[in-house]
Design a protein around this motif. Structure first.
Motif, short mmCIF file in Angstrom:
data_model
loop_
_atom_site.label_atom_id
_atom_site.label_comp_id
_atom_site.label_asym_id
_atom_site.label_seq_id
_atom_site.Cartn_x
_atom_site.Cartn_y
_atom_site.Cartn_z
N ALA A 226 0.83 -1.20 0.00
CA ALA A 226 0.00 0.00 0.00
C ALA A 226 0.87 1.25 0.00
CB ALA A 226 -0.92 0.00 1.22
N GLY A 227 0.48 2.21 -0.82
CA GLY A 227 1.15 3.50 -0.82
C GLY A 227 0.44 4.45 0.12
N GLU A 228 0.33 5.69 -0.29
CA GLU A 228 -0.38 6.67 0.53
C GLU A 228 -1.88 6.55 0.26
OE1 GLU A 228 -0.60 11.51 1.36
OE2 GLU A 228 0.78 10.68 -0.14
N LEU A 229 -2.59 6.05 1.24
CA LEU A 229 -4.02 5.77 1.08
C LEU A 229 -4.86 6.92 1.62
CD1 LEU A 229 -4.10 2.02 2.20
CD2 LEU A 229 -3.92 2.94 -0.12
N PRO A 230 -6.10 7.03 1.19
CA PRO A 230 -6.98 8.07 1.75
C PRO A 230 -7.15 7.87 3.26
CG PRO A 230 -7.96 7.05 -0.20
CD PRO A 230 -6.76 6.23 0.15
N GLU A 231 -7.22 8.96 3.96
CA GLU A 231 -7.47 8.89 5.41
C GLU A 231 -8.91 8.48 5.67
OE1 GLU A 231 -6.11 9.59 9.48
OE2 GLU A 231 -5.10 9.38 7.55
N ASN A 232 -9.81 8.94 4.82
CA ASN A 232 -11.24 8.61 4.97
C ASN A 232 -11.74 7.91 3.72
OD1 ASN A 232 -11.39 10.09 7.47
ND2 ASN A 232 -11.54 11.99 6.28
N LEU A 233 -12.27 6.73 3.90
CA LEU A 233 -12.97 6.00 2.84
C LEU A 233 -14.44 5.98 3.20
CD1 LEU A 233 -10.83 2.83 1.98
CD2 LEU A 233 -11.37 4.75 0.47
N ILE A 234 -15.28 6.61 2.39
CA ILE A 234 -16.70 6.70 2.71
C ILE A 234 -17.50 6.08 1.56
CG2 ILE A 234 -18.63 8.26 3.18
CD1 ILE A 234 -16.60 10.26 4.28
N PHE A 235 -18.19 5.02 1.86
CA PHE A 235 -19.02 4.32 0.88
C PHE A 235 -20.48 4.57 1.23
CE2 PHE A 235 -15.42 1.03 1.19
CZ PHE A 235 -14.62 1.74 0.33
N ILE A 236 -21.22 5.20 0.32
CA ILE A 236 -22.62 5.55 0.58
C ILE A 236 -23.51 4.85 -0.43
CG2 ILE A 236 -24.32 7.41 0.69
CD1 ILE A 236 -22.02 9.31 1.43
N MET A 237 -24.38 4.00 0.04
CA MET A 237 -25.41 3.40 -0.80
C MET A 237 -26.72 4.12 -0.49
SD MET A 237 -26.49 -0.58 -1.39
CE MET A 237 -27.46 -0.78 0.10
N TYR B 231 -16.34 17.94 2.49
CA TYR B 231 -15.05 17.25 2.40
C TYR B 231 -14.08 17.94 1.45
CZ TYR B 231 -16.71 13.56 5.42
OH TYR B 231 -17.17 12.87 6.52
N SER B 232 -14.55 18.88 0.67
CA SER B 232 -13.64 19.70 -0.12
C SER B 232 -12.79 20.59 0.77
CB SER B 232 -14.43 20.59 -1.09
OG SER B 232 -15.12 19.81 -2.03
N GLN B 233 -13.28 20.88 1.96
CA GLN B 233 -12.58 21.75 2.89
C GLN B 233 -11.83 20.99 3.97
OE1 GLN B 233 -15.58 24.43 4.41
NE2 GLN B 233 -16.45 24.79 2.38
N VAL B 234 -11.86 19.66 3.90
CA VAL B 234 -11.18 18.83 4.89
C VAL B 234 -9.76 18.53 4.41
CG1 VAL B 234 -11.14 16.53 5.95
CG2 VAL B 234 -13.29 17.81 5.79
N GLU B 235 -8.79 18.61 5.31
CA GLU B 235 -7.41 18.39 4.93
C GLU B 235 -7.09 16.92 4.67
OE1 GLU B 235 -4.77 20.09 7.75
OE2 GLU B 235 -5.42 22.17 7.38
N GLU B 236 -7.71 16.03 5.44
CA GLU B 236 -7.42 14.61 5.24
C GLU B 236 -7.90 14.15 3.87
OE1 GLU B 236 -9.38 15.53 7.85
OE2 GLU B 236 -8.36 14.99 9.72
N LYS B 237 -7.06 13.32 3.22
CA LYS B 237 -7.47 12.77 1.93
C LYS B 237 -8.73 11.94 2.13
CE LYS B 237 -4.50 11.04 -0.86
NZ LYS B 237 -3.39 10.20 -1.42
N THR B 238 -9.75 12.26 1.37
CA THR B 238 -11.05 11.59 1.51
C THR B 238 -11.53 11.14 0.14
OG1 THR B 238 -11.64 12.96 3.43
CG2 THR B 238 -13.44 11.88 2.23
N LEU B 239 -11.96 9.90 0.07
CA LEU B 239 -12.55 9.37 -1.15
C LEU B 239 -13.95 8.88 -0.83
CD1 LEU B 239 -11.03 7.54 -4.05
CD2 LEU B 239 -12.87 6.31 -2.88
N ILE B 240 -14.91 9.32 -1.65
CA ILE B 240 -16.32 8.96 -1.44
C ILE B 240 -16.81 8.13 -2.63
CG2 ILE B 240 -18.68 9.85 -1.23
CD1 ILE B 240 -17.47 12.38 0.05
N VAL B 241 -17.41 7.00 -2.35
CA VAL B 241 -18.07 6.18 -3.35
C VAL B 241 -19.56 6.27 -3.08
CG1 VAL B 241 -18.30 3.90 -4.38
CG2 VAL B 241 -16.09 4.63 -3.46
#
Length: 644
Positions: free
Chosen positions: A274-285, A493-503
Motif C-alpha cells: 500500500a502507498g499513501e491511502l486516503p485517510e477517509n474512505l466513505i461508501f454511501i449506498m 469534504y472539499s474543505q477537509v485536509e485529510e485525503k477523503t474518497l467517497i463512493v
C-alpha cells in the motif's frame, strides 16, 4: 249289509268349515319368537339427499379453480390466458393439495372449502400489495424478513383497487355457494375420510412433492423461478418453484483444486504494497437513488432534480451501475458491493444476508481492516432489518450504528434525511484518530411515496412521458433533496485536509408501479427485450475525491464490480479474487441477474451466449465465488484476503 255314510251337502256344512273356506287364516304374530326375522334392508339416503351430497362435493372440487382465478386476478394476471397448459396444471395441483389438506384436517367438505378459499385469498392479497409496492411478487425469502416487512408496510397505501374488488366478489360468490350446500345438507357430526382414501391421498401428495422438489421434473418441462417477470408462472407455482431452486448445489465441475489453480494465477498483493491511502474512505449506498431521466430519455420533468450530481466532473469517476434488483432488495446490493460475489450464482430471489454469509467472510471491509482502517457501518433505521446486526460484524465492521445513534436527527417524511445522515459521517471522521472506513446505507428515499410531505415540498413533477401523480411527484422531489445533500457532502469534504474518497451509488430504482414504467417503455413489462430489461436495473454512481484522481465518465458496470473499482481508484492493494474480477470487468463489464454486457456492447440474458474466452473467465469467477461463500474450509491461501 254295511252302509256307506252319505256326504253332507254344502248347505249342511258347519259354520266353522264354511268360514275356513271363505276367510283366510289370521296372520301369525310377527313378534312371535317362533317366527324367523326377515333380513334387514341396507339403509340408503333418499335420492334427493344423495343429489345434494353430490352438489356439496362439486362445490368443494370447484374451489381450487376459483381460488386460482382469484389469486391470479390479484397477481394482475388474466388467469385464462396468461399461462401455458403446464403452468395452469401445476398451479391447480397446488391448489387442490391445499384444499385436500384442509379436507383431511377439518373433515367437512364445506368447512374445508371455505377455509382453503379464505387462506388462498389472504395470500393472494398480501402478494397483490407486494406486487403493487415493489414491482415483484412474494418469494419464500420474504417470509424470513417479516419483521422488516411489518415495519416498512406501515408507510404504504392499502386502498382496495379493482383487482381486490374482483377477487372479493369471486371469494364471496364461492362462500355463498358453500353456504347453500351447507344449508341443504348438514350432516350431524364430523365426516371422516375412509382409511383407504386417506392413505391414498397422503401417498399421492408425497409422490407429487418428491417429484416437484427432488427430481428434474421442473427443468425438464422448462419451469424456472421468474425474477424479472415474476408473475409469469402464476403466484403459487412461482413461490413453490423458488423453494425448489433455493437449495444451493456445487456448480458443475466444481473442485477446490481448480479454484486453487486459479488463485495461483491471481496472487494477492501484500498489505505492505500500500502507498499513501486516503485517510477517509466513505461508501454511501443511497436508498432508491436513481437517475430515471437517464434510464428513460422520454421521461420529462419540470426541473432537473439531480442538477449537482450531473455537474460533478472534477476528480470524479462517474457512470451507471446495473443493480441485481429493482424496486427493493437493498441487502442484496450491499452483498454484491462488499463481497464481489454475484447474486446470479445464488438461487433466485434469495437473500444472502439471511441464508449464506458466515462469521469471518472475507470482504472489502476485512480488506480495509487489514490496511489499518477503523471500520464503521451505519444505517439510520431499525436494526431489525435484513439480519444486519449479525452480518455487519461477520464482514469485519468494528462499529455498527442504527437510527438510535443519530444525533439530533432531522426527518423528511418519516425517515432520517440524507443531510442529517451525512452530518453524522462528518462527526465520525472529525473525531477519528486514524484511517476510517464508513459504509453508510441511507433511508430518506425509501418507498412508499404516499407518506405525507413532512419537510418536503412537491417541487418536481412529471411533465411528459408518463402521467404525473402524487407518488411520482414525491419521489422526484426526494431526489432533489438528495442532490442538495450530495452538494453539502462534497462541499464539506472539499474543505477537509485529510485525503477523503467517497463512493456513492443508488441501490435500486424505486417501485413507482408497473403502469408508470409500462408507459415509459411503451409496452408491457413482459414484452421487453434484454436491453430494455437492464434499463430497469440502472442506478447512477460516482467516485469523488478531494485530491487528484483520474477522471472518467459514462462507465457502465454491475454492482459486483463496483467495490473492486473503488479499491482500484483508492489505490488499495488488491486481493487475488479482486484481480480476477478486475480482469473479467474489462471484457464483461455487466454480469448479473439483469443479464450480461460485453465490452463490445453485446447484451444477452444467457451466459452460454457469451464469446468462448469470456465464458471461460466467467466460469473461473463462478467457481471462485462458490468457494468463497460455501467452501470456507478450502479457501486458497491469500486469495480472498491480502497477504500479511
Amino acid at each position: 249289509m254295511d252302509t256307506q255314510p252319505i256326504p253332507a251337502s254344502p248347505a249342511e256344512e258347519t259354520p266353522e268349515l264354511e268360514a275356513s273356506h271363505i276367510e283366510p287364516a289370521a296372520p301369525e304374530d310377527v313378534s312371535s319368537p317362533e317366527t324367523p326375522e326377515k333380513p334387514k334392508r341396507r339403509f340408503r339416503l333418499p335420492q334427493w339427499v344423495r343429489q345434494r351430497v353430490t352438489a356439496a362435493r362439486a362445490a368443494f372440487l370447484l374451489g381450487p379453480w376459483l381460488s386460482y382465478i382469484m389469486v391470479e386476478v390479484l397477481n394482475n394476471n388474466n388467469p385464462f390466458t396468461a399461462h401455458s397448459t403446464e403452468q395452469d396444471l401445476l398451479n391447480l395441483i397446488w391448489y387442490y393439495l391445499i384444499f385436500w389438506l384442509f379436507r383431511m384436517i377439518l373433515g367437512r367438505k364445506v368447512l374445508a372449502g371455505g377455509v382453503s378459499a379464505v387462506v388462498c385469498f389472504l395470500f393472494g392479497l398480501a402478494n397483490h400489495y407486494v406486487l403493487s409496492f415493489r414491482g415483484r411478487i412474494i418469494f419464500p425469502c420474504d417470509l424470513l424478513t417479516l419483521d422488516t416487512a411489518a415495519v416498512v408496510a406501515k408507510s404504504y397505501d392499502y386502498t382496495p383497487d379493482r383487482q381486490i374488488w374482483i377477487a372479493l366478489a369471486v371469494l364471496g360468490g364461492y362462500l355463498l355457494l358453500l353456504l347453500l350446500a351447507h344449508i341443504v345438507y348438514h350432516p350431524k357430526g364430523r365426516q371422516r375420510l375412509g382409511r383407504k382414501l386417506l392413505w391414498g391421498s397422503v401417498a399421492g401428495m408425497v409422490i407429487y412433492l418428491f417429484a416437484f422438489f427432488f427430481t428434474p421434473l421442473l427443468p425438464t418441462i422448462g419451469i424456472y423461478t421468474q425474477q424479472w417477470r415474476t408473475q409469469q408462472n402464476g403466484f403459487l407455482l412461482n413461490f413453490t418453484t423458488a423453494i425448489r431452486y433455493s437449495f444451493v448445489s456445487e456448480p458443475d465441475g466444481y473442485d477446490a483444486d481448480k479454484v486453487a489453480q486459479t488463485a495461483r494465477s491471481y496472487r494477492s498483493q501484500s498489505v505492505t504494497d500500500a502507498g499513501e491511502l486516503p485517510e477517509n474512505l466513505i461508501f454511501i449506498m443511497n436508498e432508491s437513488f436513481a437517475d430515471l431521466t437517464a434510464a428513460f430519455p422520454n421521461l420529462e420533468l419540470s426541473e432537473d432534480p439531480l442538477a449537482f450530481y450531473h455537474s460533478l466532473t472534477k476528480n470524479t469517476v462517474k457512470g451507471t451501475m446495473i443493480s441485481p434488483v429493482t424496486g427493493g432488495g437493498t441487502a442484496n446490493v450491499e452483498f454484491e458491493y462488499l463481497t464481489g460475489d454475484s447474486l446470479a450464482f445464488l438461487p433466485s430471489s434469495t437473500v444472502a444476508y439471511q441464508l449464506y454469509l458466515y462469521d469471518g467472510c472475507p470482504s472489502l471491509v476485512s480488506q480495509a481492516k487489514d490496511l489499518g482502517y477503523h471500520t464503521i457501518a451505519f444505517h439510520p433505521y431499525l436494526s431489525s432489518g435484513w439480519n444486519r446486526t449479525s452480518v455487519y460484524p461477520w464482514l469485519g465492521f468494528d462499529e455498527v450504528h442504527f437510527q438510535e445513534d443519530v444525533q439530533d436527527p432531522q426527518y423528511i417524511r418519516n425517515y432520517v434525511s440524507d443531510l442529517s445522515d451525512y452530518e453524522q459521517l462528518f462527526r465520525w471522521t472529525e473525531e477519528s484518530d486514524g484511517p476510517t472506513m464508513i459504509f453508510n446505507v441511507t433511508m430518506q428515499n425509501h418507498s412508499g411515496y404516499s407518506q405525507g410531505w413532512n419537510n418536503l415540498s412537491g417541487d418536481v413533477t412529471v411533465t411528459g412521458g408518463a402521467k404525473p401523480s402524487s407518488i411520482t411527484t414525491q419521489y422526484f422531489s426526494l431526489m432533489k433533496e438528495s442532490d442538495q445533500a450530495i452538494q453539502a457532502l462534497v462541499e464539506h469534504y472539499s474543505q477537509v485536509e485529510e485525503k477523503t474518497l467517497i463512493v456513492f451509488f443508488g441501490d435500486h430504482q424505486p417501485p413507482l408501479g408497473n403502469t408508470f414504467f409500462e408507459t415509459l417503455y411503451g409496452k408491457k413489462l413482459d414484452e421487453r427485450d434484454p436491453e430494455e430489461v437492464q434499463q430497469a436495473y440502472e442506478t447512477p454512481f460516482f467516485i469523488w475525491a478531494n485530491y487528484d484522481i483520474p477522471e472518467q465518465d459514462d462507465l457502465r458496470i454491475s454492482s459486483n464490480y463496483l467495490g473492486v473499482l473503488a479499491a482500484e481508484v483508492a489505490g488499495l492493494p488488491l486481493t487475488g479474487y479482486q484481480q480476477l474480477l478486475s480482469r473479467l470487468m474489462d471484457v464483461l463489464p455487466v454480469a448479473g441477474t439483469a443479464g450480461y454486457l460485453t465490452a463490445d456492447g453485446q447484451v444477452t440474458q444467457e451466459a452460454e451466449e457469451l464469446p468462448g474466452y469470456v465464458q471461460s473467465l466467467y466460469r473461473e469467477y463462478e467457481l471462485a465465488a462458490y468457494n468463497h461463500l460455501f467452501d470456507e474450509k478450502h479457501h486458497p491461501e491469500d486469495f480472498f484476503s491480502l497477504r500479511k
